[in-house]
Design a protein around this motif. Structure first.
Motif, PDB file in Angstrom:
ATOM      1  N   THR A 190       0.847  -1.175   0.000  1.00 26.84           N
ATOM      2  CA  THR A 190       0.000   0.000   0.000  1.00 26.84           C
ATOM      3  C   THR A 190       0.885   1.229   0.000  1.00 26.84           C
ATOM      4  OG1 THR A 190      -0.052   0.179   2.406  1.00 26.84           O
ATOM      5  CG2 THR A 190      -1.701  -1.266   1.384  1.00 26.84           C
ATOM      6  N   SER A 191       0.325   2.356  -0.409  1.00 26.15           N
ATOM      7  CA  SER A 191       1.132   3.583  -0.478  1.00 26.15           C
ATOM      8  C   SER A 191       1.660   3.963   0.898  1.00 26.15           C
ATOM      9  CB  SER A 191       0.290   4.723  -1.061  1.00 26.15           C
ATOM     10  OG  SER A 191      -0.852   4.957  -0.248  1.00 26.15           O
ATOM     11  N   MET A 192       0.872   3.669   1.965  1.00 23.22           N
ATOM     12  CA  MET A 192       1.342   4.012   3.308  1.00 23.22           C
ATOM     13  C   MET A 192       2.508   3.120   3.718  1.00 23.22           C
ATOM     14  SD  MET A 192       1.058   6.047   5.800  1.00 23.22           S
ATOM     15  CE  MET A 192      -0.540   6.829   5.517  1.00 23.22           C
ATOM     16  N   ASN A 193       2.382   1.817   3.468  1.00 23.63           N
ATOM     17  CA  ASN A 193       3.478   0.915   3.808  1.00 23.63           C
ATOM     18  C   ASN A 193       4.737   1.265   3.027  1.00 23.63           C
ATOM     19  OD1 ASN A 193       1.950  -0.518   5.613  1.00 23.63           O
ATOM     20  ND2 ASN A 193       1.334  -2.098   4.150  1.00 23.63           N
ATOM     21  N   PHE A 194       4.548   1.625   1.759  1.00 23.11           N
ATOM     22  CA  PHE A 194       5.693   2.006   0.934  1.00 23.11           C
ATOM     23  C   PHE A 194       6.388   3.227   1.526  1.00 23.11           C
ATOM     24  CE2 PHE A 194       6.998   4.957  -2.509  1.00 23.11           C
ATOM     25  CZ  PHE A 194       8.122   4.271  -2.932  1.00 23.11           C
ATOM     26  N   GLN A 195       5.616   4.259   1.867  1.00 21.27           N
ATOM     27  CA  GLN A 195       6.219   5.481   2.388  1.00 21.27           C
ATOM     28  C   GLN A 195       6.879   5.235   3.744  1.00 21.27           C
ATOM     29  OE1 GLN A 195       6.279   8.252   0.342  1.00 21.27           O
ATOM     30  NE2 GLN A 195       7.888   8.746   1.803  1.00 21.27           N
ATOM     31  N   ASP A 196       6.234   4.403   4.572  1.00 22.65           N
ATOM     32  CA  ASP A 196       6.841   4.085   5.867  1.00 22.65           C
ATOM     33  C   ASP A 196       8.183   3.384   5.675  1.00 22.65           C
ATOM     34  OD1 ASP A 196       4.712   5.180   7.180  1.00 22.65           O
ATOM     35  OD2 ASP A 196       3.715   3.267   7.614  1.00 22.65           O
ATOM     36  N   ARG A 197       8.232   2.437   4.747  1.00 23.31           N
ATOM     37  CA  ARG A 197       9.472   1.698   4.513  1.00 23.31           C
ATOM     38  C   ARG A 197      10.557   2.624   3.970  1.00 23.31           C
ATOM     39  NH1 ARG A 197      13.248  -0.617   5.591  1.00 23.31           N
ATOM     40  NH2 ARG A 197      14.183  -2.412   4.552  1.00 23.31           N
ATOM     41  N   ILE A 198      10.173   3.517   3.045  1.00 25.93           N
ATOM     42  CA  ILE A 198      11.130   4.480   2.495  1.00 25.93           C
ATOM     43  C   ILE A 198      11.673   5.379   3.610  1.00 25.93           C
ATOM     44  CG2 ILE A 198      11.352   6.534   1.027  1.00 25.93           C
ATOM     45  CD1 ILE A 198      11.412   4.077  -0.631  1.00 25.93           C
ATOM     46  N   ASN A 199      10.752   5.896   4.427  1.00 27.65           N
ATOM     47  CA  ASN A 199      11.183   6.806   5.497  1.00 27.65           C
ATOM     48  C   ASN A 199      12.084   6.092   6.496  1.00 27.65           C
ATOM     49  OD1 ASN A 199       9.781   8.944   4.405  1.00 27.65           O
ATOM     50  ND2 ASN A 199       7.933   8.585   5.631  1.00 27.65           N
ATOM     51  N   SER A 200      11.762   4.837   6.785  1.00 27.82           N
ATOM     52  CA  SER A 200      12.600   4.069   7.701  1.00 27.82           C
ATOM     53  C   SER A 200      14.010   3.900   7.138  1.00 27.82           C
ATOM     54  CB  SER A 200      11.960   2.700   7.959  1.00 27.82           C
ATOM     55  OG  SER A 200      12.816   1.879   8.728  1.00 27.82           O
ATOM     56  N   MET A 201      14.079   3.549   5.864  1.00 22.52           N
ATOM     57  CA  MET A 201      15.386   3.377   5.234  1.00 22.52           C
ATOM     58  C   MET A 201      16.134   4.709   5.161  1.00 22.52           C
ATOM     59  SD  MET A 201      17.617   1.349   3.909  1.00 22.52           S
ATOM     60  CE  MET A 201      16.795  -0.184   3.428  1.00 22.52           C
ATOM     61  N   LEU A 202      15.396   5.798   4.829  1.00 24.25           N
ATOM     62  CA  LEU A 202      16.031   7.112   4.759  1.00 24.25           C
ATOM     63  C   LEU A 202      16.621   7.495   6.119  1.00 24.25           C
ATOM     64  CD1 LEU A 202      13.548   9.205   2.574  1.00 24.25           C
ATOM     65  CD2 LEU A 202      15.916   8.649   2.022  1.00 24.25           C
ATOM     66  N   GLY A 203      15.860   7.213   7.181  1.00 27.34           N
ATOM     67  CA  GLY A 203      16.349   7.572   8.508  1.00 27.34           C
ATOM     68  C   GLY A 203      17.647   6.869   8.848  1.00 27.34           C
ATOM     69  N   SER A 204      17.709   5.571   8.577  1.00 24.97           N
ATOM     70  CA  SER A 204      18.931   4.833   8.905  1.00 24.97           C
ATOM     71  C   SER A 204      20.088   5.261   8.017  1.00 24.97           C
ATOM     72  CB  SER A 204      18.681   3.328   8.769  1.00 24.97           C
ATOM     73  OG  SER A 204      18.375   2.980   7.431  1.00 24.97           O
ATOM     74  N   LEU A 205      19.831   5.540   6.749  1.00 25.64           N
ATOM     75  CA  LEU A 205      20.896   5.951   5.842  1.00 25.64           C
ATOM     76  C   LEU A 205      21.440   7.330   6.208  1.00 25.64           C
ATOM     77  CD1 LEU A 205      19.549   4.729   2.374  1.00 25.64           C
ATOM     78  CD2 LEU A 205      21.363   3.706   3.742  1.00 25.64           C
ATOM     79  N   GLU A 206      20.536   8.256   6.526  1.00 26.81           N
ATOM     80  CA  GLU A 206      20.999   9.605   6.863  1.00 26.81           C
ATOM     81  C   GLU A 206      21.764   9.589   8.189  1.00 26.81           C
ATOM     82  OE1 GLU A 206      17.772  12.350   6.584  1.00 26.81           O
ATOM     83  OE2 GLU A 206      17.646  12.191   4.404  1.00 26.81           O
ATOM     84  N   HIS A 207      21.349   8.725   9.120  1.00 26.77           N
ATOM     85  CA  HIS A 207      22.098   8.605  10.381  1.00 26.77           C
ATOM     86  C   HIS A 207      23.508   8.069  10.100  1.00 26.77           C
ATOM     87  CE1 HIS A 207      22.875   7.885  14.628  1.00 26.77           C
ATOM     88  NE2 HIS A 207      23.277   6.655  14.327  1.00 26.77           N
ATOM     89  N   ALA A 208      23.595   7.054   9.240  1.00 24.48           N
ATOM     90  CA  ALA A 208      24.915   6.514   8.891  1.00 24.48           C
ATOM     91  C   ALA A 208      25.742   7.539   8.120  1.00 24.48           C
ATOM     92  CB  ALA A 208      24.739   5.239   8.049  1.00 24.48           C
ATOM     93  N   ALA A 209      25.057   8.344   7.301  1.00 26.47           N
ATOM     94  CA  ALA A 209      25.767   9.364   6.530  1.00 26.47           C
ATOM     95  C   ALA A 209      26.410  10.390   7.450  1.00 26.47           C
ATOM     96  CB  ALA A 209      24.796  10.042   5.561  1.00 26.47           C
ATOM     97  N   LEU A 210      25.665  10.810   8.488  1.00 29.42           N
ATOM     98  CA  LEU A 210      26.222  11.791   9.426  1.00 29.42           C
ATOM     99  C   LEU A 210      27.458  11.240  10.125  1.00 29.42           C
ATOM    100  CD1 LEU A 210      22.929  13.240  10.987  1.00 29.42           C
ATOM    101  CD2 LEU A 210      24.522  14.397   9.436  1.00 29.42           C
ATOM    102  N   GLU A 211      27.393   9.968  10.508  1.00 26.73           N
ATOM    103  CA  GLU A 211      28.548   9.363  11.171  1.00 26.73           C
ATOM    104  C   GLU A 211      29.754   9.306  10.236  1.00 26.73           C
ATOM    105  OE1 GLU A 211      27.349   5.546  12.560  1.00 26.73           O
ATOM    106  OE2 GLU A 211      26.359   6.329  14.367  1.00 26.73           O
ATOM    107  N   THR A 212      29.502   8.949   8.975  1.00 26.58           N
ATOM    108  CA  THR A 212      30.607   8.849   8.011  1.00 26.58           C
ATOM    109  C   THR A 212      31.223  10.205   7.734  1.00 26.58           C
ATOM    110  OG1 THR A 212      29.570   6.928   6.957  1.00 26.58           O
ATOM    111  CG2 THR A 212      31.226   8.121   5.674  1.00 26.58           C
ATOM    112  N   LEU A 213      30.376  11.211   7.508  1.00 32.81           N
ATOM    113  CA  LEU A 213      30.875  12.538   7.136  1.00 32.81           C
ATOM    114  C   LEU A 213      31.547  13.249   8.302  1.00 32.81           C
ATOM    115  CD1 LEU A 213      27.841  13.671   4.933  1.00 32.81           C
ATOM    116  CD2 LEU A 213      30.106  12.973   4.123  1.00 32.81           C
ATOM    117  N   ASP A 214      31.195  12.848   9.529  1.00 31.09           N
ATOM    118  CA  ASP A 214      31.822  13.468  10.704  1.00 31.09           C
ATOM    119  C   ASP A 214      33.217  12.904  10.979  1.00 31.09           C
ATOM    120  OD1 ASP A 214      29.749  15.146  11.159  1.00 31.09           O
ATOM    121  OD2 ASP A 214      28.741  13.864  12.644  1.00 31.09           O
ATOM    122  N   GLN A 215      33.521  11.770  10.360  1.00 32.87           N
ATOM    123  CA  GLN A 215      34.821  11.143  10.626  1.00 32.87           C
ATOM    124  C   GLN A 215      35.964  11.914   9.972  1.00 32.87           C
ATOM    125  OE1 GLN A 215      34.452   7.084   9.347  1.00 32.87           O
ATOM    126  NE2 GLN A 215      32.999   6.541  10.968  1.00 32.87           N
TER     127      GLN A 215
END
Length: 818
Positions: A793-818
């Protein structure tokens, strides 16, 4: 009056209007007076129309005309341009006080006007390839058209790469047979392969002149740079979050053309602008090819008069007349090709010597790289060529029936005539005999059906004698194909435009959708018309039109890879690359950033399964075929089921089971050996060819769209063509229209030659197999689209995208801060 005096009077008219007479215009006039044919290549707005037109006009000014027949044909690729073109040509005649008229003959011309043109022909006629074919279908056409001494083909680059160009080549060959002396001139703004373009226009082996225009205007390419960089960088969708800076850009200019790559995108952007700026209701407009012609004409007139602040448009305004009030051009999304950007940028600064400016609005992060890359390709002068089709036997079959209805033809003379075209210069005797048999009795499998016995040999001349065949054939002349179109009209009868039947079929009465810049509610469907009323309910549903997704061209793809390499080597900087700095840094840190000598493969495991991401940078059409071939070959080595996803940069193979990755094994499946055999096996070539065959069958006259007001539905047409396809496959397997369908699938839908060259080039590259811990900037868009295509469903899709975006952006901050 001598020709020299006529030329001097022409130049005086230029001076009176404070126009510059350019050398290329003088050269074009002189070449025409010398009896030559050729191609005028000059930027948009540089005066190439007058370069092509004033040679014949000067002759008329000097010598007058005692011939009351039609003398000049002006071919336009779009009938929507016909009126503006006619007005410009007529203005020149009037300004030079020449008593001669320019008229229009298109599908919109009334029967009474056509009769008047036949009884009292104008000096010049503005028409389309389709209408020229229809003129050739009438007995006596050899009399009415034999007085033509000049044919001018406007925007030749738009025609030469399609079957419409093939149709026009055949018409020009017929005119050369009918006319005592014919001068043919093409006019074009953005072409790379000029010699080939000239040869296709004039026919093989014919001498012609290439008139190069003024030095192309400077093109300034800028971008809207997003402020919310973190969120934007990972977004793969429309980019409406940039509406505010787009509004600021529109507000800062007098008149703006905002181009989108699809009609659906145009509808969405128009509505988004109105939502944020409702006070713009009467000063912005929507323009695309599916809107009613009267509405489009009204918008063009308002634009020309300077009464519109902004027009959201598609390729419907790529071509045409000089909209001199346009101050700036915006391009939503990557232009996907250098030539398209040049064409659209040229709509601003539409005067010789001025600078064309285009502001690009990226719709996802990776398009920032494409915008930088297109600027670099432009600076290097790398513009795409147009490749002309050959051996389109469906178009030839249609043309022969057309001529048989008109003057009739003698077989030997006609074969010589059609060999005088680029498209059929190398036609074989077998192909020619097959076509003659096809138009005479329907070929081997259809000879028992009288409706396919169209052309008869009457005392050595091939003619069409059946009146119903003639009527149906004229209604079907042309090569433009799409899904069946349905009218969209208010219940009171006002027509808004057309959309494809497949879209309306998915709606129920009471459903709402956006169209023509309005919120509409479907009331009922009757006789290929969708009746609607205005709706107060908002909808995000927008029609999707057939064939609107643009692939990345080879030239721009190469430039993208080179741009990535230059950034990695710290040899490139730009606002776009500065914005993308963190993204590119992450790609390099988490995986690898490929350049033109690299082939990157990423093996990544996510919650959805195990994925291999391949990045050949060959464009989405080549990747479509390549992904199916590689999946098929891997499955033969190790039985597995793959879900496929493609974009312009690469493709994903996703499996629910772990994929045993071995680089040496992968190299064995990425081989061009047995490619044709494997691609025909990997894809459902029969079903894809059957869909392609529908258009071929229509062009060749095997199926009939229906009479005006009683058009057949897409389902009916597909059923009819599908039945014929099966009959031919089972009883006439060597039928050349079947072969044509398979060839077009390979060459056009799957870009087979580009795919083959890609595999050959990959063998020479450095292969990089990376196993990142997470999705990377290159792989994320493919993963997201794959997820979107699955049954969520469109809601499940958006939730999954947002979940993945959150984890990726968190990892990105850690990488770029190094």
């Amino acid at each position: 009056m001598k020709i020299d005096a006529a030329i001097a009077q022409t130049e005086q008219w230029f001076l009176q209007n404070t126009w510059t007479v350019f050398d290329f215009q003088k050269n074009a006039w002189q070449a025409w007076h010398d009896g030559k044919s050729g191609l005028i290549h000059s930027p948009t707005g540089s005066g190439k129309t007058l370069a092509a037109w004033l040679g014949p006009v000067q002759s008329l000014l000097a010598n007058g005309s005692e011939d009351d027949r039609l003398q000049v044909l002006w071919i336009t690729p779009l009938r929507a341009l016909a009126k503006d073109t006619r007005d410009h040509l007529q203005d020149a005649l009037d300004a030079l006080d020449i008593d001669a008229s320019v008229q229009i003959r298109t599908g919109d011309t009334s029967s009474s006007d056509r009769n008047k043109q036949r009884d009292k022909p104008p000096y010049a006629l503005v028409t389309t390839p389709e209408s020229l074919s229809i003129m050739l279908s009438y007995p006596g056409s050899e009399i009415g058209l034999s007085g033509i001494h000049t044919v001018i083909v406007d925007e030749w680059h738009e025609l030469m790469g399609s079957k419409r160009g093939v149709q026009l080549q055949l018409c020009l060959a017929r005119l050369r047979s009918l006319c005592h002396s014919l001068s043919v001139w093409g006019v074009s703004a953005t072409l790379a392969n000029l010699d080939e373009a000239l040869s296709v226009l004039l026919g093989p082996g014919k001498d012609g002149s290439i008139i190069q225009g003024i030095v192309p205007r400077a093109i300034e390419v800028n971008s809207v740079i997003p402020n919310d960089k973190a969120t934007f960088k990972w977004s793969g969708h429309l980019g409406l979050q940039l509406a505010e800076p787009v509004i600021d850009a529109i507000s800062s200019a007098g008149t703006t053309l905002l181009f989108t790559n699809t009609r659906s995108q145009a509808e969405l952007w128009f509505q988004a602008l109105l939502d944020k700026k409702p006070e713009w209701l009467h000063t912005i407009a929507l323009h695309h090819g599916s809107l009613d012609r009267e509405l489009r004409t009204s918008i063009e007139n308002r634009l020309r008069d300077g009464n519109l602040h902004c027009v959201v448009c598609t390729s419907s305004l790529d071509l045409g007349v000089d909209f001199s009030p346009v101050d700036q051009v915006l391009q939503v999304g990557s232009p996907k090709g250098v030539a398209r950007l040049v064409q659209r940028a040229g709509r601003s600064g539409h005067r010789p010597g001025s600078t064309s400016r285009i502001l690009c609005v990226p719709t996802n992060a990776l398009e920032m790289i494409e915008i930088d890359a297109v600027r670099r390709a432009l600076a290097e002068g790398r513009i795409e060529g147009r490749r002309p089709p050959t051996r389109s036997l469906d178009v030839l079959s249609q043309h022969l029936v057309t001529i048989a209805m008109g003057t009739g033809f003698v077989e030997k003379a006609m074969l010589k005539e059609i060999k005088d075209t680029h498209a059929f210069h190398e036609i074989t005797d077998t192909e020619w005999q097959w076509v003659m048999d096809f138009i005479s009795r329907g070929g081997q499998a259809l000879q028992g059906y009288p409706q396919y016995h169209k052309v008869l040999n009457v005392a050595g001349t091939h003619r069409v004698m059946n009146k119903e065949v003639q009527q149906r054939h004229r209604l079907g002349i042309g090569t433009i194909s799409s899904d069946a179109q349905m009218n969209v009209s208010f219940r009171g009868g006002k027509r808004l435009g057309t959309t494809e039947e497949s879209f309306i079929a998915r709606l129920k009465p009471g459903n709402t959708f956006q169209f023509s810049g309005r919120q509409l509610e479907l009331v009922s469907v009757k006789d290929m018309t969708a009746y609607v009323k205005k709706s107060t309910r908002r909808s995000k549903v927008v029609p999707r039109w057939w064939g609107t997704q643009l692939p990345l061209t080879s030239e721009l793809s190469d430039s993208v890879q080179n741009t990535l390499y230059l950034w990695k080597e710290k040899q490139a900087t730009s606002p776009e690359l500065d914005c993308m700095n963190d993204v590119l840094t992450l790609q390099q840190a988490w995986s690898y950033l490929p350049g033109p000598k690299d082939f990157l493969i990423e093996s990544i495991t996510t919650h959805e399964g195990h994925s291999l991401f391949f990045f050949p940078f060959a464009g989405r059409l080549a990747h479509e075929g390549l992904s199916m071939v590689i999946a098929s070959r891997l499955s033969e080595l190790t039985p597995s089921t793959y879900t496929l996803q493609i974009n312009d940069y690469g493709f994903e193979l996703q499996s629910p089971e772990p994929i045993d990755v071995d680089l040496d094994q992968l190299k064995t499946v990425f081989t061009p050996e047995k490619l044709l055999e494997d691609i025909l096996k990997a894809i459902n070539s029969g079903e894809i060819a059957k869909r392609r065959f529908r258009d071929i069958a229509r062009i060749a006259g095997l199926i009939f769209d229906g009479y005006p007001g009683r058009s057949k539905s897409a389902k009916q047409l597909q059923t009819s063509s599908g039945l014929i396809f099966e009959v031919l496959k089972n009883h006439d397997a060597d039928n050349l229209l079947l072969e044509l369908a398979h060839r077009e699938v390979l060459e056009q839908q799957l870009e087979f030659h580009r795919l083959e060259n890609t595999l050959k080039n990959l063998s020479k590259k450095q292969w990089r197999l990376e196993e990142p811990e997470r999705l990377t900037p290159l792989s994320f868009p493919l993963w997201a689209e794959n997820l979107n295509s699955q049954t969520l469903t469109s809601m499940n899709f958006q939730d999954r995208i947002n979940s993945m975006l959150g984890s990726l952006e968190h990892a990105a901050l850690e990488t770029l801060d190094q």
